[in-house]
Motif scaffolding. Structure first.
Motif, PDB file in Angstrom:
ATOM      1  N   PRO A  94       2.525   5.310  -5.447  1.00 51.12           N
ATOM      2  CA  PRO A  94       2.059   4.596  -6.643  1.00 51.12           C
ATOM      3  C   PRO A  94       3.007   4.756  -7.822  1.00 51.12           C
ATOM      4  O   PRO A  94       3.169   3.820  -8.625  1.00 51.12           O
ATOM      5  N   THR A 126       5.677   2.124  -8.733  1.00 48.47           N
ATOM      6  CA  THR A 126       5.309   0.859  -9.352  1.00 48.47           C
ATOM      7  C   THR A 126       6.124   0.626 -10.617  1.00 48.47           C
ATOM      8  O   THR A 126       6.160   1.478 -11.508  1.00 48.47           O
ATOM      9  N   GLN A 172       0.827  -1.198   0.000  1.00 49.68           N
ATOM     10  CA  GLN A 172       0.000   0.000   0.000  1.00 49.68           C
ATOM     11  C   GLN A 172       0.867   1.256   0.000  1.00 49.68           C
ATOM     12  O   GLN A 172       2.025   1.219   0.466  1.00 49.68           O
ATOM     13  N   THR A 208       4.501  -3.327  -6.941  1.00 51.89           N
ATOM     14  CA  THR A 208       3.241  -2.640  -7.201  1.00 51.89           C
ATOM     15  C   THR A 208       2.804  -1.926  -5.936  1.00 51.89           C
ATOM     16  O   THR A 208       2.670  -2.549  -4.876  1.00 51.89           O
ATOM     17  N   SER A 228      -0.177   0.121  -4.473  1.00 52.71           N
ATOM     18  CA  SER A 228      -1.582   0.404  -4.744  1.00 52.71           C
ATOM     19  C   SER A 228      -2.413   0.122  -3.505  1.00 52.71           C
ATOM     20  O   SER A 228      -2.105  -0.772  -2.713  1.00 52.71           O
TER      21      SER A 228
END
Length: 117
Positions: free
Chosen positions: A88, A91, A13, A114, A116
């Motif tokens: 983000p 990523t 996250q 990643t 997200s």
């Protein structure tokens, strides 16, 4: 002959942390400057961080300065990329690289990161 093996990618996250590892063969690890690159979809591969084997001099890209740290463990022949406060835009597929010249340029297989919610 596999020279570099990365691990540690995954889904995290925003604001989270990950640590990437790159295990090198003795021949590579002891004598080559080591780097981490990343490549986001549709973009060029970009240098993220570098570490010199002799002096342990390090450098990171402005986009990750203060958040990412590169380090090495000589006993384990492993280079790390500690990534904190992930965003983000971090990523990408992250690649480990050992480079001395055009003929001595080695890459790992890449590991997906990643970020997200």
């Amino acid at each position: 002959q596999v020279e570099l093996v990365e691990s540690g990618g995954g889904l995290v996250q925003p604001g989270g942390s990950l640590r990437l590892s790159c295990a090198g063969s003795p021949r590579i690890f002891r004598t080559y400057p080591m780097h981490w690159y990343r490549q986001a979809p549709g973009e060029q591969r970009r240098l993220v961080a570098a570490i010199v084997n002799v002096s342990d001099f390090t450098n990171v890209a402005d986009s990750v300065k203060g958040r990412f740290t590169i380090s090495r463990d000589n006993a384990k022949m492993t280079v790390y990329l500690q990534m904190n406060s992930l965003k983000p835009e971090d990523t990408a597929v992250y690649y480990c690289n050992a480079y001395r010249n055009r003929a001595e340029d080695y890459w790992g297989q890449g590991t997906q990161v990643t970020v997200s919610s």
